[in-house]
Scaffold this motif. Structure first.
Motif, PDB file in Angstrom:
ATOM      1  N   LYS A  63      16.281  14.920  -0.209  1.00 49.24           N
ATOM      2  CA  LYS A  63      16.463  14.717  -1.639  1.00 49.24           C
ATOM      3  C   LYS A  63      16.976  16.002  -2.255  1.00 49.24           C
ATOM      4  O   LYS A  63      16.670  17.094  -1.758  1.00 49.24           O
ATOM      5  CB  LYS A  63      15.138  14.328  -2.319  1.00 49.24           C
ATOM      6  N   PRO A  64      17.729  15.899  -3.351  1.00 46.84           N
ATOM      7  CA  PRO A  64      18.093  17.138  -4.050  1.00 46.84           C
ATOM      8  C   PRO A  64      16.836  17.811  -4.580  1.00 46.84           C
ATOM      9  O   PRO A  64      15.873  17.134  -4.982  1.00 46.84           O
ATOM     10  CB  PRO A  64      18.990  16.645  -5.178  1.00 46.84           C
ATOM     11  N   ALA A  65      16.832  19.140  -4.555  1.00 44.75           N
ATOM     12  CA  ALA A  65      15.648  19.859  -5.033  1.00 44.75           C
ATOM     13  C   ALA A  65      15.304  19.497  -6.469  1.00 44.75           C
ATOM     14  O   ALA A  65      14.140  19.555  -6.873  1.00 44.75           O
ATOM     15  CB  ALA A  65      15.873  21.363  -4.908  1.00 44.75           C
ATOM     16  N   SER A  66      16.288  19.101  -7.225  1.00 45.56           N
ATOM     17  CA  SER A  66      16.044  18.717  -8.625  1.00 45.56           C
ATOM     18  C   SER A  66      15.096  17.541  -8.742  1.00 45.56           C
ATOM     19  O   SER A  66      14.570  17.272  -9.839  1.00 45.56           O
ATOM     20  CB  SER A  66      17.368  18.402  -9.318  1.00 45.56           C
ATOM     21  N   ALA A  67      14.826  16.831  -7.640  1.00 46.42           N
ATOM     22  CA  ALA A  67      13.909  15.689  -7.686  1.00 46.42           C
ATOM     23  C   ALA A  67      12.507  16.112  -8.086  1.00 46.42           C
ATOM     24  O   ALA A  67      11.733  15.299  -8.613  1.00 46.42           O
ATOM     25  CB  ALA A  67      13.882  14.992  -6.329  1.00 46.42           C
ATOM     26  N   ILE A  68      12.159  17.386  -7.874  1.00 43.58           N
ATOM     27  CA  ILE A  68      10.797  17.824  -8.221  1.00 43.58           C
ATOM     28  C   ILE A  68      10.568  17.795  -9.726  1.00 43.58           C
ATOM     29  O   ILE A  68       9.421  17.799 -10.175  1.00 43.58           O
ATOM     30  CB  ILE A  68      10.509  19.237  -7.684  1.00 43.58           C
ATOM     31  N   ARG A  69      11.665  17.743 -10.504  1.00 41.16           N
ATOM     32  CA  ARG A  69      11.510  17.722 -11.961  1.00 41.16           C
ATOM     33  C   ARG A  69      10.837  16.453 -12.452  1.00 41.16           C
ATOM     34  O   ARG A  69      10.173  16.450 -13.499  1.00 41.16           O
ATOM     35  CB  ARG A  69      12.874  17.874 -12.630  1.00 41.16           C
ATOM     36  N   THR A  70      10.988  15.387 -11.711  1.00 40.30           N
ATOM     37  CA  THR A  70      10.417  14.105 -12.135  1.00 40.30           C
ATOM     38  C   THR A  70       9.401  13.546 -11.151  1.00 40.30           C
ATOM     39  O   THR A  70       8.690  12.603 -11.468  1.00 40.30           O
ATOM     40  CB  THR A  70      11.529  13.062 -12.341  1.00 40.30           C
ATOM     41  N   ASP A  71       9.328  14.114  -9.960  1.00 39.71           N
ATOM     42  CA  ASP A  71       8.413  13.622  -8.930  1.00 39.71           C
ATOM     43  C   ASP A  71       7.252  14.609  -8.796  1.00 39.71           C
ATOM     44  O   ASP A  71       7.316  15.571  -8.040  1.00 39.71           O
ATOM     45  CB  ASP A  71       9.166  13.483  -7.604  1.00 39.71           C
ATOM     46  N   GLU A  72       6.195  14.351  -9.540  1.00 38.02           N
ATOM     47  CA  GLU A  72       5.066  15.284  -9.553  1.00 38.02           C
ATOM     48  C   GLU A  72       4.358  15.352  -8.200  1.00 38.02           C
ATOM     49  O   GLU A  72       3.849  16.414  -7.815  1.00 38.02           O
ATOM     50  CB  GLU A  72       4.068  14.876 -10.636  1.00 38.02           C
ATOM     51  N   VAL A  73       4.320  14.245  -7.490  1.00 34.36           N
ATOM     52  CA  VAL A  73       3.662  14.226  -6.184  1.00 34.36           C
ATOM     53  C   VAL A  73       4.418  15.125  -5.196  1.00 34.36           C
ATOM     54  O   VAL A  73       3.821  15.914  -4.463  1.00 34.36           O
ATOM     55  CB  VAL A  73       3.557  12.787  -5.645  1.00 34.36           C
ATOM     56  N   LEU A  74       5.746  15.001  -5.196  1.00 38.31           N
ATOM     57  CA  LEU A  74       6.560  15.850  -4.323  1.00 38.31           C
ATOM     58  C   LEU A  74       6.424  17.323  -4.718  1.00 38.31           C
ATOM     59  O   LEU A  74       6.311  18.192  -3.851  1.00 38.31           O
ATOM     60  CB  LEU A  74       8.024  15.409  -4.386  1.00 38.31           C
TER      61      LEU A  74
END
Length: 495
Positions: free
Chosen positions: A89-100
């Motif tokens: 996944k793009p690292a930017s996914a952490i902005r909306t995926d709190e679990v990740l």
């Protein structure tokens, strides 16, 4: 007994009835008082700091987003830019995926005991590979982050461990191959393939790293960050978990770099001390350092040694690592030194280190997280009682989620007195690899100032003459003068 408060810090200080000022009793402080006290206290310097492990996971992840990197959600590691897929996944996914996001912080640190069923040892050492891509080409950012955090803890000297031209030097070593233990032939062969040409490249990279850090901190501007005031020197990291020809090439490059650039002041050997290659080649590595540094006479070394326990090494291995670092390699400082009481003739070795002024860099939280050694089981108090110089440090603050102040507070909580903490802070400069004479004739004890500076230490400015001349000529004396002034101001707040 009279009670007063540490003005501006809110910490109780005991004064004897006669009116003479006593040392602050850190044993009687609450946890909150001790935290505030340790942050405000001038701590001299930080001698055991791996730059790549000093950055908190949140910062590394923010850089990964800025740089367009990816996350492998299966291994919870950062990768170069990628084509998103099932596990990527793009690292930017952490902005909306709190679990990740939470899982990535766990992956990059030891905050979650037993994360993915790993021991603290395995989680700690494995973290470097999982976050490494996030810190690539961010050395200047790392440096700015570390020095500014130190300055905000009233600490203004750092010896940072960095690996200059690590891959390139190992390639040179592999190209040459192993010469069967003939170290003179090994050195000549490395020179013949142009190993020393990497020195200029390493110096240029140091320039770039420092320029980036100064830019980020706005050094020279009216709103410059506190980190601009920190004096930085570097230790050359070399890998002990490599074939011997590659380790030797890294060490040889380090010696050449230290000779050419005063910013680089000493050698180090890193990677797990219990790694199979570290164990197999340990004595050989000590002979390499001895040969290349003329037993420490031409180049100083601060070697990781004794970062072991019976959980990770056999009794046979616990008997000699520190002794060989001191007696064979000529190390001036020992990193960790946890297994020293288990070494052959431990009392004799401790007495030798005390007599020679060989300091142990003590990393309490690191030793607890990696080795499970803490409290009364840790040799910190044992070393102090035997007169071995010691100084508290962090090791890898980001992975451990600590700072230097935390280590001072922890030491106090585990029995260190204020006098012990003050000595640790002074030792961090007196036993540094800064050039020049020091302000103290008895480093480690601090009862006798250098003759030129008698009755002047702690003053705002030295008197013109011998003391001022000493400070002007010596990097070490200059840093000690600054620290003693900060310390005097801090302690005067109790009056």
């Amino acid at each position: 007994m009279i009670r007063r408060f540490w003005t501006g810090v809110g910490l109780a200080v005991a004064l004897v009835a006669s009116g003479a000022q006593a040392a602050p009793d850190v044993a009687k402080m609450t946890s909150g008082e001790l935290t505030a006290f340790s942050r405000a206290m001038p701590k001299g310097g930080e001698l055991h700091n791996h730059l790549s492990g000093a950055i908190f996971a949140e910062t590394l992840l923010a850089w990964a987003v800025e740089d367009g990197l990816c996350i492998n959600v299966k291994t919870l590691s950062v990768t170069p830019p990628c084509q998103p897929g099932e596990d990527l996944k793009p690292a930017s996914a952490i902005r909306t995926d709190e679990v990740l996001y939470a899982a990535m912080i766990d992956s990059f640190s030891v905050r979650h005991a037993g994360f993915r069923d790993r021991s603290g040892h395995d989680q700690f050492f494995g973290a470097f590979g999982r976050f490494g891509a996030a810190g690539a080409r961010r050395e200047g950012d790392m440096l700015a982050n570390v020095v500014d955090n130190l300055a905000r803890q009233n600490t203004f000297y750092l010896e940072a461990m960095v690996t200059p031209q690590g891959v390139a030097s190992r390639v040179k070593g592999a190209q040459v191959g192993w010469k069967g233990g003939d170290l003179a032939a090994q050195k000549a062969a490395n020179t013949a393939v142009g190993l020393e040409a990497l020195v200029a490249v390493a110096m240029a990279e140091t320039d770039v790293m420092e320029a980036r850090a100064r830019s980020l901190m706005r050094c020279g501007a009216p709103d410059a960050m506190p980190g601009c005031q920190v004096t930085v020197r570097y230790l050359v990291q070399t890998s002990r978990a490599a074939p011997p020809e590659q380790t030797f090439a890294q060490l040889q490059l380090g010696v050449a770099l230290i000779a050419a650039d005063k910013r680089w002041v000493g050698l180090q050997m890193v990677a797990p001390e219990d790694h199979p290659l570290s164990i197999t080649h340990y004595s050989l590595h000590m002979r390499m350092v001895d040969f290349l540094t003329d037993h420490g006479r031409t180049t100083k070394a601060a070697l990781h040694a004794g970062e072991l326990s019976m959980a990770y090494a056999t009794p046979e291995e616990l008997r000699y690592h520190i002794a060989e670092a001191v007696r064979v390699a000529g190390a001036r400082r020992i990193g960790h030194g946890v297994d020293l009481p288990l070494e052959t003739d431990a009392e004799g070795l401790a007495a030798e280190m005390a007599a020679k002024g060989i300091l142990v860099e003590v990393n309490l939280s690191s030793n607890d997280a990696i080795l499970g050694v803490s409290g009364q089981a840790h040799p910190y108090a044992w070393l102090r009682r035997r007169g071995v110089p010691v100084s508290l440090s962090t090791d890898d603050a980001g992975i451990l989620r600590i700072d230097l102040s935390h280590e001072y507070a922890r030491a106090a909580d585990e029995g260190a007195t204020y006098a012990d903490l003050r000595t640790s802070a002074r030792n961090a400069i007196a036993f540094s690899f800064l050039t020049g004479e020091g302000l103290w004739a008895d480093p480690g004890a601090y009862r006798h100032p250098a003759k030129a500076c008698a009755r002047q230490i702690g003053k705002a400015e030295p008197k013109p003459g011998g003391c001022a001349d000493l400070i002007a000529a010596s990097d070490k004396a200059r840093e000690q003068w600054r620290h003693e002034r900060l310390l005097a101001t801090f302690e005067a707040a109790a009056r």
